[in-house]
Design a protein around this motif. Sequence first.
Motif, short mmCIF file in Angstrom:
data_model
loop_
_atom_site.label_atom_id
_atom_site.label_comp_id
_atom_site.label_asym_id
_atom_site.label_seq_id
_atom_site.Cartn_x
_atom_site.Cartn_y
_atom_site.Cartn_z
N SER A 114 1.28 -1.23 -0.44
CA SER A 114 0.10 -0.11 0.12
C SER A 114 1.23 1.34 0.32
CB SER A 114 -0.39 0.10 0.93
OG SER A 114 -0.30 0.31 2.23
N LYS A 115 2.00 1.09 0.75
CA LYS A 115 2.40 2.75 0.98
C LYS A 115 3.35 2.95 -1.00
CE LYS A 115 2.01 2.57 5.93
NZ LYS A 115 0.96 1.97 5.89
N PHE A 116 3.96 1.42 -1.56
CA PHE A 116 4.60 1.67 -2.46
C PHE A 116 3.91 2.44 -3.46
CE2 PHE A 116 5.10 0.30 -6.84
CZ PHE A 116 6.46 0.83 -6.97
N LEU A 117 2.43 1.72 -4.07
CA LEU A 117 1.06 2.46 -4.66
C LEU A 117 1.41 3.65 -4.50
CD1 LEU A 117 -0.78 -1.11 -5.13
CD2 LEU A 117 0.72 -0.12 -6.71
N THR A 118 0.99 3.69 -2.86
CA THR A 118 -0.05 5.78 -2.88
C THR A 118 1.02 5.83 -3.31
OG1 THR A 118 0.77 4.92 -0.35
CG2 THR A 118 -1.35 4.07 -1.20
N ALA A 119 2.18 6.02 -2.41
CA ALA A 119 3.50 7.07 -2.90
C ALA A 119 3.59 7.06 -4.38
CB ALA A 119 4.96 6.25 -2.10
N ARG A 120 4.04 5.77 -4.94
CA ARG A 120 4.53 6.43 -6.17
C ARG A 120 2.93 7.03 -7.15
NH1 ARG A 120 3.72 0.52 -10.32
NH2 ARG A 120 1.71 1.52 -9.63
N ILE A 122 5.27 13.41 1.30
CA ILE A 122 4.65 11.73 1.68
C ILE A 122 5.01 11.80 3.28
CG2 ILE A 122 5.23 9.42 0.54
CD1 ILE A 122 6.00 10.72 -2.12
N LEU A 123 3.75 11.59 3.64
CA LEU A 123 3.84 10.85 4.98
C LEU A 123 3.40 9.50 5.00
CD1 LEU A 123 2.15 14.11 7.01
CD2 LEU A 123 4.75 13.34 6.70
N THR A 124 4.26 8.35 5.94
CA THR A 124 3.68 8.01 6.56
C THR A 124 3.81 7.58 7.97
OG1 THR A 124 3.82 5.30 6.42
CG2 THR A 124 6.10 6.78 6.73
N PHE A 125 3.40 6.49 8.52
CA PHE A 125 3.37 6.62 10.43
C PHE A 125 4.18 4.71 11.08
CE2 PHE A 125 0.68 5.86 13.73
CZ PHE A 125 0.90 7.57 14.55
N GLY A 126 4.51 5.47 11.75
CA GLY A 126 4.98 4.12 12.37
C GLY A 126 6.04 4.34 13.00
N ARG A 156 9.06 16.31 -0.24
CA ARG A 156 9.97 15.46 0.97
C ARG A 156 9.46 14.51 0.94
NH1 ARG A 156 8.72 18.39 5.45
NH2 ARG A 156 7.19 19.70 4.28
N VAL A 157 10.30 13.62 2.10
CA VAL A 157 9.54 12.37 2.51
C VAL A 157 9.56 11.86 4.48
CG1 VAL A 157 9.36 9.44 1.87
CG2 VAL A 157 9.82 10.78 0.30
N ILE A 158 8.95 11.69 4.96
CA ILE A 158 9.11 11.45 6.03
C ILE A 158 8.19 10.81 6.86
CG2 ILE A 158 8.08 13.10 8.03
CD1 ILE A 158 8.54 15.77 6.60
N THR A 159 8.39 9.97 8.23
CA THR A 159 7.47 9.25 8.70
C THR A 159 7.36 9.79 10.27
OG1 THR A 159 8.44 7.20 7.77
CG2 THR A 159 7.34 7.02 10.33
N LEU A 160 5.85 9.80 10.31
CA LEU A 160 5.48 9.84 11.84
C LEU A 160 5.46 8.88 12.83
CD1 LEU A 160 2.59 12.13 10.63
CD2 LEU A 160 4.59 12.79 11.05
N GLN A 161 6.57 8.71 14.00
CA GLN A 161 6.79 6.95 14.58
C GLN A 161 6.24 7.81 16.09
OE1 GLN A 161 11.00 7.56 15.94
NE2 GLN A 161 10.68 5.73 16.34
N THR A 162 5.49 7.24 15.90
CA THR A 162 4.54 7.24 17.81
C THR A 162 5.07 5.92 18.48
OG1 THR A 162 2.56 6.01 17.36
CG2 THR A 162 2.58 8.21 16.93
N GLY A 163 4.57 5.84 20.10
CA GLY A 163 4.87 4.89 20.58
C GLY A 163 3.76 4.43 20.98
N GLY A 164 2.75 4.55 20.30
CA GLY A 164 1.43 3.82 20.85
C GLY A 164 0.67 4.98 20.81
#
Length: 244
Positions: free
Chosen positions: A109-115, A129-133, A173-181
Amino acid sequence: MLLDGRNAIIYGGAGSIGSAIARAYAAQGARVFLAGRTRETLEKVGLEFAVVDALDERAVDDHADAVAAEAGSIDISVNVIADDDVQGTPMADMPLDDYLAPVVTSVRSKFLTARAAARHMRVQRSGVILTFGGSGDRTAQHNYLLGGLQTGFDAIEAMRRQLAVELGEHGIRVITLQTGGVPEAIPEAFEGRAAIEADLTKQTLLGRTATLEDVGHVAVFAASDWARTITGAALNMTCGAVLD
């Protein structure tokens, strides 16, 4: 407002994380296009939406093309769909498909949506482009009985770094939003919610975990020009549960 004139697609936009980000974006002036698989839950958010399966290549590409044609650009792409993870089972007792589910789902899913977003962002020479985890603490305690979830997170971090390298010259720009939960994201009816929240809080340095409002605020910052110097990185909002 920080996101005036920006057009954002949020995959998994009807979920607790996705809807929190969507409302925060809308409050800061963005035009938000939600994408998800269930019409009924998408309707409840109260923003523009389309029924899109983020694992369907044709559907993702067609939707991105339609948004770009209607709005004139895709400025922000966020993927926060569910990872289909199975936790609580030792790997030695876990079926192969259960282990691979969050890896395959997340990477595909991340590949398809980012592409899909990148193809439009390259032309306009801008975008986020933002992802999460994000990769978590590598101690034995934090990796206990997570199935393939952490493997999926690590794979997305590798993808994030590669995308940042390839797309940086195009102003993307490509960034991860990182949480501990985020305990608020756990359904209230889930009987183990209180125990999970207590455990997650205990792991932090600040004595609290990120809220859905916190997630929205950080997502706004990451997508705005205030963060224009940040790419290829994870924004750590773990309240100290993970130290970079």
